[in-house]
Motif scaffolding. Structure first.
Motif: not given
Length: 412
Positions: A177-182
């Motif tokens: 569930g960890i996504l890139p900032d953009d």
């Protein structure tokens, strides 16, 4: 009936008393882990346009809860890291990016942006200002540049440091569930309900130790649960596809052979313990890489156009932030973690924007003498990065500032 009302009244009065008591206990105990997150929280303030900014006129000594780093963290009157205020008549060189630029891991004077102060080019001396804020993606950087440029005169050069966290994320972390900032920015950019909820929780956890502790506990529980589910899924797949291999890896522990090495012999590049780094002989063909996400390209386009409109020299910087990439470079090879830089460079070149590449300057890392704890030693790659953290050490920031200075002069 009266007894029941008294009982409920006692419960109603006891609940806020219990909360206040817990708040007091947390403040008095001030455990190291919570103290770190608390100090970092209080360095920040809510911003209606881009969510989180640095609070103005703050000064805190921050110590990492695992003692990975410590340093003095100060902000000036407009919320930029460091005590120095903008000098109106002096040309400005600004550093724009996330936590690496902001300088987690070192004190104010040791950040590479601080060490760029006084950079001279063609007889012009620049004042460097640190626009970095942790966890910013490309869109957040554009909004911060636009906001601060209205408050700070005479900006001439904008060094925008491109982070792999902006638009890439390993599959194992994405599965948790960890996504890139953009990608996170794209999800919430037009979600007013989410923004309102974020502001409420941000302000409440800034005021209360207890609420911040509960929020941290909730977030850590979510991460641990996601990690557990991911490991269980991987194990289940391996049991199904390769049961013998799974049994071997799960129950047969290989015996490690101890080797005696001459501690006086320095090897370059120095081995990186606990990392299985795979290098390739040739870089990947950029045509085989995915294009940048729409949120990222839109942010780049906005920064490019805004810089043209304002007369800024917009300089995207590719500063290596992953130790695997540096290690392979020193072997004369390549690591796939550097693909993010190739993707960004390809797009920016299509817009006729030249990037500042710092990877070639990593050749000067290995074997450099430096002093730590009163002793002089030769540096390996790992001495430039905080272990398990990824930010630059004091030596890493010094190397970065020197390399950026050289690269700026080399492209002229």
């Amino acid at each position: 009936m009266i007894l029941n009302w008294k009982r409920w009244g006692a419960i109603v009065l006891l609940f806020p008393f219990a909360l206040l008591s817990l708040e007091g206990i947390f403040r008095l105990a001030n455990p190291p882990a919570l103290r770190y997150y608390r100090d970092v929280k209080l360095l920040h303030a809510y911003h209606p346009e881009y969510g989180v900014t640095l609070a103005p006129n703050e000064s805190r000594f921050v110590r990492h809860y695992a003692d990975l780093w410590q340093g003095q963290f100060t902000t000036n009157s407009i919320g930029l890291r460091g005590l120095e205020e903008p000098i109106p008549e002096k040309p400005k060189l600004v550093c724009l990016g996330d936590s690496l630029v902001m300088g987690f891991g070192v004190s104010d004077e040791d950040t590479f942006c601080s060490k760029l102060n006084g950079y001279e080019e063609n007889g012009t001396e620049y004042q460097s200002l640190n626009f970095g804020v942790d966890a910013y993606g490309s869109l957040g950087s554009y909004k911060r540049l636009k906001d601060l440029s209205e408050k700070i005169p005479n900006i001439k050069k904008v060094l925008f440091f491109i982070s792999p966290n902006d638009f890439t994320m390993p599959d194992e972390l994405r599965a948790q569930g960890i996504l890139p900032d953009d990608e996170n920015d794209a999800l919430h950019e037009n979600d007013l309900e989410w923004k309102n909820k974020f502001r409420v929780q941000f302000e409440l956890t800034r005021v209360s130790y207890l609420l911040q502790a509960l929020k941290l506990a909730y977030e850590q529980t979510k991460v641990k649960w996601a990690q557990t589910k991911y490991v269980m899924k991987m194990d289940s797949n391996q049991i199904t596809e390769s049961p013998l291999q799974y049994l071997k890896e799960a129950f047969i522990i290989p015996v490690k052979k101890l080797t005696c090495e001459n501690s006086d012999t320095f090897i370059c590049p120095t081995p990186i313990p606990n990392l299985q780094i795979q290098c390739s002989d040739t870089p990947i063909n950029t045509n085989d890489l995915e294009p940048l996400p729409e949120t990222t390209t839109r942010a780049y386009d906005k920064m490019i156009q805004f810089s043209k409109d304002k007369g800024f020299e917009f300089i995207p910087v590719l500063l290596p932030m992953q130790i695997e990439e540096v290690y392979c470079r020193q072997l004369g090879k390549y690591n796939q973690l550097g693909n993010y830089a190739l993707r960004a460079k390809r797009y920016l070149e299509s817009k006729n924007i030249r990037t500042l590449e710092i990877l070639p300057y990593t050749d000067k890392m290995c074997g450099r003498e430096f002093t730590i704890h009163g002793k002089t030693k030769k540096a390996g790659i790992q001495d430039y990065y905080i272990p398990g953290d990824g930010h630059l050490t004091k030596l890493g920031n010094l190397w970065a500032s020197e390399s950026i200075r050289s690269a700026l002069k080399d492209i002229k």
